[in-house]
Design an enzyme around this catalytic site. Structure first.
Site, PDB file in Angstrom:
ATOM      1  N   HIS A 265     -12.965  39.261 -13.523  1.00 59.51           N
ATOM      2  CA  HIS A 265     -13.154  38.785 -14.885  1.00 59.51           C
ATOM      3  C   HIS A 265     -12.172  37.680 -15.174  1.00 59.51           C
ATOM      4  O   HIS A 265     -11.033  37.734 -14.702  1.00 59.51           O
ATOM      5  CB  HIS A 265     -12.946  39.933 -15.893  1.00 59.51           C
ATOM      6  CG  HIS A 265     -13.570  39.667 -17.207  1.00 59.51           C
ATOM      7  ND1 HIS A 265     -12.915  38.973 -18.196  1.00 59.51           N
ATOM      8  CD2 HIS A 265     -14.803  39.960 -17.683  1.00 59.51           C
ATOM      9  CE1 HIS A 265     -13.732  38.873 -19.232  1.00 59.51           C
ATOM     10  NE2 HIS A 265     -14.879  39.458 -18.953  1.00 59.51           N
ATOM     11  N   ASP A 316     -20.744  44.318 -16.306  1.00 61.43           N
ATOM     12  CA  ASP A 316     -22.054  44.220 -15.654  1.00 61.43           C
ATOM     13  C   ASP A 316     -22.224  45.191 -14.498  1.00 61.43           C
ATOM     14  O   ASP A 316     -23.343  45.515 -14.121  1.00 61.43           O
ATOM     15  CB  ASP A 316     -22.263  42.794 -15.121  1.00 61.43           C
ATOM     16  CG  ASP A 316     -22.392  41.805 -16.252  1.00 61.43           C
ATOM     17  OD1 ASP A 316     -23.187  42.072 -17.152  1.00 61.43           O
ATOM     18  OD2 ASP A 316     -21.677  40.791 -16.236  1.00 61.43           O
TER      19      ASP A 316
HETATM   20  C1  LIG Z   1     -16.024  36.481 -13.520  1.00 65.95           C
HETATM   21  C2  LIG Z   1     -15.509  35.394 -12.599  1.00 65.95           C
HETATM   22  C3  LIG Z   1     -16.421  34.173 -12.745  1.00 65.95           C
HETATM   23  C4  LIG Z   1     -14.092  35.034 -13.024  1.00 65.95           C
HETATM   24  O1  LIG Z   1     -13.759  33.958 -12.305  1.00 65.95           O
HETATM   25  P1  LIG Z   1     -12.335  33.226 -12.290  1.00 65.95           P
HETATM   26  O2  LIG Z   1     -11.410  33.794 -13.287  1.00 65.95           O
HETATM   27  O3  LIG Z   1     -12.650  31.788 -12.373  1.00 65.95           O
HETATM   28  O4  LIG Z   1     -11.797  33.666 -10.897  1.00 65.95           O
HETATM   29  P2  LIG Z   1     -12.006  32.888  -9.560  1.00 65.95           P
HETATM   30  O5  LIG Z   1     -13.460  32.694  -9.315  1.00 65.95           O
HETATM   31  O6  LIG Z   1     -11.145  31.673  -9.607  1.00 65.95           O
HETATM   32  O7  LIG Z   1     -11.422  33.904  -8.508  1.00 65.95           O
HETATM   33  C5  LIG Z   1     -10.050  34.133  -8.263  1.00 65.95           C
HETATM   34  C6  LIG Z   1      -9.913  34.820  -6.914  1.00 65.95           C
HETATM   35  O8  LIG Z   1     -10.545  36.111  -6.937  1.00 65.95           O
HETATM   36  C7  LIG Z   1     -11.665  36.119  -6.034  1.00 65.95           C
HETATM   37  N1  LIG Z   1     -12.787  36.735  -6.732  1.00 65.95           N
HETATM   38  C8  LIG Z   1     -13.027  36.716  -8.062  1.00 65.95           C
HETATM   39  N2  LIG Z   1     -14.120  37.407  -8.322  1.00 65.95           N
HETATM   40  C9  LIG Z   1     -14.584  37.865  -7.157  1.00 65.95           C
HETATM   41  C10 LIG Z   1     -15.701  38.627  -6.793  1.00 65.95           C
HETATM   42  N3  LIG Z   1     -16.544  39.054  -7.717  1.00 65.95           N
HETATM   43  N4  LIG Z   1     -15.885  38.916  -5.497  1.00 65.95           N
HETATM   44  C11 LIG Z   1     -15.031  38.490  -4.555  1.00 65.95           C
HETATM   45  N5  LIG Z   1     -13.943  37.757  -4.836  1.00 65.95           N
HETATM   46  C12 LIG Z   1     -13.725  37.446  -6.116  1.00 65.95           C
HETATM   47  C13 LIG Z   1     -11.967  34.651  -5.750  1.00 65.95           C
HETATM   48  O9  LIG Z   1     -12.605  34.495  -4.502  1.00 65.95           O
HETATM   49  C14 LIG Z   1     -10.593  34.077  -5.772  1.00 65.95           C
HETATM   50  O10 LIG Z   1      -9.948  34.460  -4.576  1.00 65.95           O
HETATM   51  P3  LIG Z   1      -8.925  33.488  -3.824  1.00 65.95           P
HETATM   52  O11 LIG Z   1      -7.803  33.283  -4.809  1.00 65.95           O
HETATM   53  O12 LIG Z   1      -8.570  34.242  -2.607  1.00 65.95           O
HETATM   54  O13 LIG Z   1      -9.699  32.217  -3.560  1.00 65.95           O
HETATM   55  C15 LIG Z   1     -15.494  35.876 -11.130  1.00 65.95           C
HETATM   56  O14 LIG Z   1     -14.666  37.000 -11.018  1.00 65.95           O
HETATM   57  C16 LIG Z   1     -16.881  36.149 -10.596  1.00 65.95           C
HETATM   58  O15 LIG Z   1     -17.559  35.226 -10.153  1.00 65.95           O
HETATM   59  N6  LIG Z   1     -17.330  37.449 -10.632  1.00 65.95           N
HETATM   60  C17 LIG Z   1     -18.650  37.783 -10.177  1.00 65.95           C
HETATM   61  C18 LIG Z   1     -19.670  37.475 -11.255  1.00 65.95           C
HETATM   62  C19 LIG Z   1     -19.590  38.432 -12.409  1.00 65.95           C
HETATM   63  O16 LIG Z   1     -19.544  39.634 -12.249  1.00 65.95           O
HETATM   64  N7  LIG Z   1     -19.648  37.868 -13.620  1.00 65.95           N
HETATM   65  C20 LIG Z   1     -19.653  38.639 -14.837  1.00 65.95           C
HETATM   66  C21 LIG Z   1     -18.370  38.489 -15.568  1.00 65.95           C
HETATM   67  S1  LIG Z   1     -18.324  39.583 -16.965  1.00 65.95           S
END
Ligand SMILES: CC(C)(COP(=O)(O)OP(=O)(O)OC[C@H]1O[C@@H](n2cnc3c(N)ncnc32)[C@H](O)[C@@H]1OP(=O)(O)O)[C@@H](O)C(=O)NCCC(=O)NCCS
Length: 379
Positions: A265, A316
């Site tokens: 998140h 979710d």
């Molecule tokens: C929600 C979300 C977009 C937040 O993204 P963010 O704060 O921008 O975090 P990032 O995408 O920059 O991720 C940070 C790190 O955690 C990892 N990470 C974050 N969410 C992850 C996931 N769902 N699965 C695997 N790795 C994940 C990233 O690969 C990254 O790792 P690294 O530092 O080794 O490269 C992200 O966690 C995600 O894509 N989750 C899956 C989709 C989801 O469930 N969305 C609903 C949100 S309520």
């Protein structure tokens, strides 16, 4: 590269940027707390209905019995959809993804409302509340039509959750099903400055109209990094297939730096406070259905992701198993999120209008300058 003169800060994804004051909800990512108008979500969940939350978001106070009854009557009276919109959504191609249908339907509602651009606050409130009542009806009409089934007329004696279930299934839902759905609505109603709420506020801040703001929000919610993740969770569980295959699947995703849907998140760095409520419901429903596989797989994925990446399950993750256990088709999961979040979106739209300023960030130009146009024939 050129930075605007008056720019103060750059944050990719607007991470950490404060874009508004709000009295509606607070997301405390550091301690895993969600507050609606002063009430912790753990205080509200299981004690109040979705309609009480709608009232809370619109009035900043919980209703008394009389006020609640009046709101329910108003919502039930607002469910009628203009025939032109019914015709439009029921004639869309049957394979239209429901979020596209919903976005199209809401946009079309604006065409049939002669007050769409009326800016008096009471007119804005009426339009906003009407959308809370009409969005589930559009979703249900489209869903019935795409299966070639007769449309089910809304039942004014039923509350929001019960009426939606009735309209998609064509039979009155059990009280247990209604309670589960109602709790899901409560947990999804609002969530601070999330992406879709922000986009709704950006749209209304131009003094556009409520229909345009909610249409924008639906388009934003649809993405797999936001509301679309709940559909992704079930698809992932189906793809994995068995509890035994979970560990290898997770390891492979991590190796390929592939996101696991429903995990992580932007704001919560500890447990999303909505997740335990949904997990409990998913466990109860799975046990009742005698199909524990999905929840067992989910629990193992969550355990591994916490262990390997210190990432928690989000709203979710378990809501997917809850909806699946209720027999709801996968592609309606995100529309259900939209139905519940319409209360939050519209409350934010009204709040933005009450103290508006155009939302207009800047960008850092990374292109070149000083180029001269070469005549077309010489390029
Ligand atoms: C929600 C979300 C977009 C937040 O993204 P963010 O704060 O921008 O975090 P990032 O995408 O920059 O991720 C940070 C790190 O955690 C990892 N990470 C974050 N969410 C992850 C996931 N769902 N699965 C695997 N790795 C994940 C990233 O690969 C990254 O790792 P690294 O530092 O080794 O490269 C992200 O966690 C995600 O894509 N989750 C899956 C989709 C989801 O469930 N969305 C609903 C949100 S309520």
């Amino acid at each position: 590269m050129s930075t605007p003169d008056n720019a103060t800060v750059f944050a990719k994804g607007l991470d950490g940027i404060i874009a508004a004051h709000t009295r509606l909800s607070d997301v405390r990512g550091d301690i895993g707390q969600l507050i609606y108008c002063g009430y912790d979500i753990n205080e509200l969940a299981g004690k109040v209905s979705y309609e009480e939350v709608v009232y809370l978001l619109y009035h900043n106070a919980l209703p008394n019995a009389e006020e609640l009854a009046e709101l329910k009557t108003t919502l039930a009276g607002f469910r009628e959809i203009p025939q032109g919109v019914v015709d439009l959504v029921t004639r869309l191609p049957r394979d239209t993804p429901p979020m596209h249908a919903l976005r199209t339907g809401v946009s079309a509602l604006g065409c049939y409302d002669t007050t769409a651009d009326a800016d008096a606050m009471d007119a804005q409130r009426r339009k906003a509340l009407r959308l809370v009542a009409q969005i589930p009806v559009i979703t249900a009409y489209f869903h019935r039509a795409r299966q070639g089934l007769p449309l089910v007329t809304p039942d004014p004696t039923l509350g929001e959750a019960a009426n939606f279930l009735y309209m998609i299934d064509g039979v009155k839902p059990s009280q247990e099903k209604v309670n589960t759905m109602d709790m899901c609505y409560v947990l999804h109603a609002d969530h601070g400055m999330n992406a879709s709420t922000f986009s709704a506020r950006v749209t209304i801040a131009t003094l556009s109209d409520v229909y345009s703001a909610v249409t924008t929000a639906i388009g934003t919610l649809k993405g797999p990094l936001h509301g679309g993740a709940n559909e992704g969770v079930i698809k992932m569980l189906q793809q994995i297939g068995s509890l035994e295959a979970v560990d290898a699947y997770v390891a492979e995703c991590l190796r390929q730096k592939q996101k696991i849907m429903g995990i992580g998140h932007r704001v919560y760095k500890v447990l999303d406070p909505r997740a335990p409520h949904l997990k409990r419901m998913a466990q109860l429903l799975s046990a009742k259905l005698g199909e524990p596989k999905w929840i067992q797989m989910s629990e193992r994925i969550a355990e591994l992701m916490l262990q390997e990446k210190n990432l928690h399950a989000n709203v979710d993750f378990y809501s997917a198993t809850v909806y699946y256990s209720l027999g709801i088709p996968t592609d309606l999961f995100t529309p259900i999120f939209a139905i519940a979040r319409t209360s939050g979106w519209t409350a934010h739209v009204l709040e933005q209008l009450a103290d508006n300023r155009l939302i207009r960030p800047q960008s850092i130009y990374t292109g070149t300058t000083g180029l001269k146009v070469v005549p077309l024939a010489e390029r």
